[in-house]
Design an enzyme around this catalytic site. Structure first.
Site, mmCIF file in Angstrom:
data_model
loop_
_atom_site.group_PDB
_atom_site.id
_atom_site.type_symbol
_atom_site.label_atom_id
_atom_site.label_comp_id
_atom_site.label_asym_id
_atom_site.label_seq_id
_atom_site.Cartn_x
_atom_site.Cartn_y
_atom_site.Cartn_z
ATOM 1 C CB VAL A 127 43.864 34.374 38.237
ATOM 2 C CG1 VAL A 127 42.745 35.206 38.171
ATOM 3 C CG2 VAL A 127 44.948 34.959 39.041
ATOM 4 C CB CYS A 128 39.113 31.039 38.043
ATOM 5 S SG CYS A 128 37.762 30.587 36.983
ATOM 6 C CG LEU A 129 39.057 37.466 35.247
ATOM 7 C CD1 LEU A 129 37.637 37.980 36.186
ATOM 8 C CD2 LEU A 129 40.023 38.719 35.390
#
Length: 183
Positions: A111-113
């Site tokens: 996840v890219c957060l």
């Protein structure tokens, strides 16, 4: 000084054994903070939290997100959380267990957060992370992608992106990748 701590610890152990009770496992600071975070959760109705290993293992849990708006409306997406003993000084490790066509989630579930990486601060909480994940489904971000192909389609042709998301959520191919559809 060190001997003093060892003497105190030994006295505590002897007292526990004399009372016949099992030794009490001392919780780490991370476990204490996580317990506080979980007790103060204020999630949207479309998000739920589960503890697959039971309530004794708070450091590993799952969050289910069911977006009620946007491209992913009607889907159910499962995320696993692994929280280290030094939480909140280290962000939790979050993986998407549902294969999804999304610019900010790759096919391996990474996840890219930003708040899970460079923008993590100890004042942030599990609640903040869950809201951040929820926001990824209501407003995917093509400017900071993990799935570059999905990001390019979202940026250049939102209608095709919507079609690809619908196909993936129904259980089908997008390009050469098969998506079983969300849970």
């Amino acid at each position: 000084m060190i001997k003093l701590f060892k003497v105190k610890e030994k006295q505590r152990e002897l007292a526990e054994n004399a009372s016949g009770g099992a030794p009490v496992k001392k919780q780490s600071a991370g476990e204490l903070r996580l317990h506080k975070d979980i007790s103060e959760l204020n999630l949207p109705e479309s998000c739920t939290i589960q503890f697959p290993n039971g309530k004794d293992d708070l450091m590993n849990f799952e969050v289910s997100i069911q977006p009620d708006d946007g491209y992913y409306e009607g889907g159910t997406f499962l995320f696993s959380f692994q929280v280290s003993s030094i939480y909140p000084h280290e962000a939790p490790k979050v993986k998407c267990k549902t294969k999804v066509y999304h610019p900010n989630i790759d096919l391996d579930g990474n996840v890219c957060l930003n708040i899970l990486r460079e923008d993590w601060k100890p004042v942030l909480s599990i609640n903040t992370v869950i809201y951040g994940l929820f926001h990824l489904f209501t407003e995917p971000n093509y400017e900071d992608p993990l799935n570059h192909e999905a990001a390019a389609v979202l940026r250049d042709n939102p209608n095709l992106f919507q079609s690809n998301v619908s196909r993936a959520m129904a259980g089908g191919y997008v390009g050469e990748t098969f998506f079983a559809g969300p849970l």
